[in-house]
Scaffold this active site. Structure first.
Site, short mmCIF file in Angstrom:
data_model
loop_
_atom_site.label_atom_id
_atom_site.label_comp_id
_atom_site.label_asym_id
_atom_site.label_seq_id
_atom_site.Cartn_x
_atom_site.Cartn_y
_atom_site.Cartn_z
N LYS A 1 3.30 -15.54 2.37
CA LYS A 1 3.36 -16.40 0.69
C LYS A 1 4.64 -16.94 0.55
CE LYS A 1 0.84 -17.25 -2.68
NZ LYS A 1 -0.40 -18.92 -2.79
N ASP B 1 -5.62 -6.67 5.71
CA ASP B 1 -7.08 -6.15 5.32
C ASP B 1 -7.86 -7.29 4.44
OD1 ASP B 1 -8.62 -4.46 3.79
OD2 ASP B 1 -7.63 -3.62 2.52
N TYR C 1 0.99 -1.66 0.05
CA TYR C 1 0.09 0.25 0.02
C TYR C 1 0.81 1.29 -0.16
CZ TYR C 1 -4.00 -3.56 1.33
OH TYR C 1 -4.60 -3.96 0.99
N ASP D 1 -2.95 -18.36 1.11
CA ASP D 1 -4.42 -19.13 0.15
C ASP D 1 -4.93 -19.75 1.14
OD1 ASP D 1 -1.91 -20.04 0.21
OD2 ASP D 1 -1.61 -20.51 -2.30
N ASP E 1 -11.38 -8.31 7.28
CA ASP E 1 -12.65 -8.04 6.84
C ASP E 1 -13.34 -9.90 6.58
OD1 ASP E 1 -12.39 -6.00 6.95
OD2 ASP E 1 -13.26 -6.20 4.91
#
Ligand code: NAD
Length: 374
Positions: free
Chosen positions: A192, A249, A142, A225, A253
């Site tokens: 990852k 992020d 970001y 994942d 959620d």
């Protein structure tokens, strides 16, 4: 106990309504613990823009820097949507996070027994769920450079950079490992590392810190994942989940929605601890927005704001006993079938914002009287 100063930033929409109820709970907790809580209030977001032309006025920022903890409602609404990006209400929120260097975002996902049926997952998968997601908030893709869209040959090329320095990984990992000590002593770090070198380094740094200073904590690593899959397959396997800004992020959620309504979700954002005072900047806020569609009608659910106040008691003031009482009072009120409109179920009693605050305060008084008798 020393005096504590709390800054309230009600903001826009339902912000003032839910913060008013959370303030009542904080005042109760202060007097229950014999702590001296003082409050001040300042403008942020659209309300601040209307008054000063700035969504984070200098006066608000100065008060925020001086406060022991901050409780924010929500910012934004259709009234300000046409404004320049630089003075939109949401800029006020981003600016305060940046100014206070709030790098650690804590999002608990808890399921109250009485609401287990409200989840889209089976009640047995979700009942008793209590996980904490610790997300790095100031780094990663970001903010990484280079970024942007360029023309290369005959094509537009979009580019963002995933970037972390070792010290950024260590400081967020330390937050997660410390928090796990007060919970079930297990951290799962999500990355990852099979594909992205930046997260391979993340994994190595987290492991190094754990081995050097936190041998009492069980640390596992999981690819993002798989973590997404495990969160909906068997979320109760997690205690503390540690992750970077972008993965956090998305995963936070996803975890949030396991438990039902937006009106039930609290959060905390923490900065660096000052070694001299042992204090850290901390901003507590519900996850939901300003809900302009229901603002001013006394129907918003104040529980997310009240749970955020509970997090303040726990993480800023070490008042674990009062924080646990707040959680229990909410559980008792829900178990008694009291609901706001967003979590209403057949056979339950619908309460407004203020009445839900009354019910939780009443439950707190009952619980503390029971403790005195016991
Ligand atoms: P929202 O969270 O405000 O509302 C989404 C839906 O959930 C609405 O139907 C709303 O009525 C409902 N809802 C939210 N909180 C509730 C509560 N406590 N009780 C009952 N129902 C509740 O999201 P949105 O509609 O996408 O955004 C509205 C405004 O809020 C926008 O201006 C947006 O930029 C802003 N926003 C602010 C924050 C923040 O301040 N942290 C976060 C998200 C959105």
């Amino acid at each position: 106990m020393t005096a504590r100063h709390i800054l309230l930033l009600p903001g826009d929409g339902i912000g003032p309504e839910v913060v008013a109820q959370a303030k009542r709970i904080l005042a109760w907790a202060g007097s229950h613990a014999g702590a001296e809580f003082t409050f001040s209030e300042a403008l942020i977001g659209g309300a601040a823009y209307d008054e000063t032309g700035n969504p984070l006025p200098a006066k608000t920022l100065a008060l925020a820097k001086a406060a022991d903890a901050i409780l924010l409602g929500a910012v934004g609404g259709p009234k300000w949507e046409g404004l320049d990006y630089g003075v939109r209400p949401e800029r006020g929120l981003l600016a305060i996070r940046k100014e206070l260097d709030l790098f650690a975002n804590l999002r608990p996902a808890m399921c109250f027994e009485a609401l287990a049926d409200a989840s889209s997952l089976k009640p047995e998968v979700i009942a008793g769920l209590d996980i904490l997601i610790v997300r790095e908030l100031t780094g990663d893709i970001y903010f990484g450079e280079p970024r942007g869209v360029t023309i290369e040959g005959n094509h537009r090329v979009g580019r963002n950079t995933m970037i972390y320095a070792d010290w950024e990984v260590t400081r967020i990992a330390r937050v997660a490992l410390d928090l796990a000590r007060a919970r079930n002593s297990a951290v799962c770090s999500v990355d990852k590392a099979n594909v992205l070198e930046a997260t391979e380094m993340w994994r190595e740094e987290v492991q190094k810190l754990r081995d050097a200073e936190y041998s009492d904590i069980t640390l596992s690593h999981m690819y993002v994942d798989n973590a997404a899959m495990q969160l909906v397959r068997n979320p109760k396997q997690f205690d503390v989940m540690l992750t970077g800004n972008m993965f956090g992020d998305i995963l936070s959620d996803c975890a949030a929605m396991l438990t039902g309504s937006l009106g039930m979700l609290p959060s905390a954002s923490l900065g660096e601890t000052d070694p001299k005072t042992n204090q850290r900047p901390a901003l507590y806020e519900p996850v939901h927005g300003s809900a302009p569609d229901i603002a001013g009608q006394d129907i918003a659910n104040p529980i997310a704001a009240i749970l955020s106040a509970g997090m303040m008691l726990r993480y800023s003031f070490n008042m674990d006993r009062e924080a646990a009482l707040v959680d229990r009072a909410i559980a008792d009120v829900l178990a008694a079938g009291k609901r706001t409109a967003d979590i209403m179920q057949p056979g339950s009693t619908q309460l407004g914002t203020q009445a839900m605050g009354d019910a939780i305060l009443e439950a707190l008084t009952t619980l503390s009287n029971q403790q005195k008798v016991a």
